[in-house]
Design a protein around this motif. Structure first.
Motif, PDB file in Angstrom:
ATOM      1  N   THR A  62       0.862  -0.934   0.005  1.00  0.00           N
ATOM      2  CA  THR A  62       0.084  -0.004  -0.083  1.00  0.00           C
ATOM      3  C   THR A  62       0.769   1.199  -0.034  1.00  0.00           C
ATOM      4  N   ASP A 131      -2.883  -4.959   0.208  1.00  0.00           N
ATOM      5  CA  ASP A 131      -2.725  -4.272  -1.193  1.00  0.00           C
ATOM      6  C   ASP A 131      -3.984  -3.164  -1.118  1.00  0.00           C
ATOM      7  N   ARG A 132      -3.725  -2.138  -1.865  1.00  0.00           N
ATOM      8  CA  ARG A 132      -4.663  -1.142  -2.041  1.00  0.00           C
ATOM      9  C   ARG A 132      -5.230  -1.087  -3.209  1.00  0.00           C
ATOM     10  N   TYR A 137      -8.814  -1.959   0.585  1.00  0.00           N
ATOM     11  CA  TYR A 137      -7.767  -2.791   0.926  1.00  0.00           C
ATOM     12  C   TYR A 137      -8.112  -4.309   0.923  1.00  0.00           C
ATOM     13  N   GLU A 162      -9.047   2.362   5.517  1.00  0.00           N
ATOM     14  CA  GLU A 162      -8.029   1.978   6.376  1.00  0.00           C
ATOM     15  C   GLU A 162      -8.627   1.686   7.847  1.00  0.00           C
TER      16      GLU A 162
END
Length: 174
Positions: A62, A131-132, A137, A162
């Motif tokens: 990220t 991962d974003r 996410y 988040e």
């Protein structure tokens, strides 16, 4: 007409058919035992409730440093509450890293975690990533056999932002 010939007993040692038969049976037995041992060595057994696991650091794709170390710590706390799992302690990992010639605070990337797993006679490595994807996410967690490197199980969860990553982490750890 009468002859003085008496029947001669043939020794089992002199019978070629018997020798070849014994050799063939021995070859079959050796092949069967060899095949059995090879299969036992190459087929990874899945973890059981008595197996010890090594928890690797999460691969953070990220770019957000808030996830560095915190996801591993959060997962460790959740898994320590489980009556079915045992996680190699940080002290044991640091000791093993030292024996490997690595710094005690080395990042437990997949390859290093797998070597720690082998050296501590653990069953598997829990390897995670985050991962974003846009504003969301994606958390992945997989159990990898220490010896073979084969994935034993994997799961994933999504977090809407988040603030919901820890909830998603709870979902993948169940």
């Amino acid at each position: 007409m009468k002859t003085d010939a008496t029947p001669v007993a043939v020794s089992p040692k002199d019978n070629p058919l018997l020798r070849y038969g014994i050799a063939a049976i021995a070859a079959v037995i050796l092949t069967a035992v060899g095949t059995f041992l090879w299969q036992q060595r190459t087929h990874a057994k899945p973890p059981t409730d008595k197996d010890v696991l090594v928890l690797a650091d999460f691969a953070n794709a990220t770019g957000d440093p808030v996830f560095d170390g915190t996801l591993r710590q959060g997962l460790s706390i959740q898994l320590e509450q489980s009556p079915f799992l045992s996680i190699v302690s940080d002290e044991k990992i640091q000791q093993t890293l030292g024996l490997m010639g690595q710094p005690a605070d080395a990042k437990l990337v997949s390859a290093i975690a797998r070597e720690v797993c082998q050296r501590t006679a653990s069953a598997a490595v829990l390897d995670g990533s985050i991962d974003r994807i846009g504003t969301q996410y994606l958390l992945n967690l997989k159990a990898v056999n220490c010896e073979s490197g084969k994935t034993l199980a994997s799961t994933e969860a999504q977090a809407s932002d988040e603030n919901h990553v820890l909830n998603a982490l709870g979902k993948v750890s169940v």
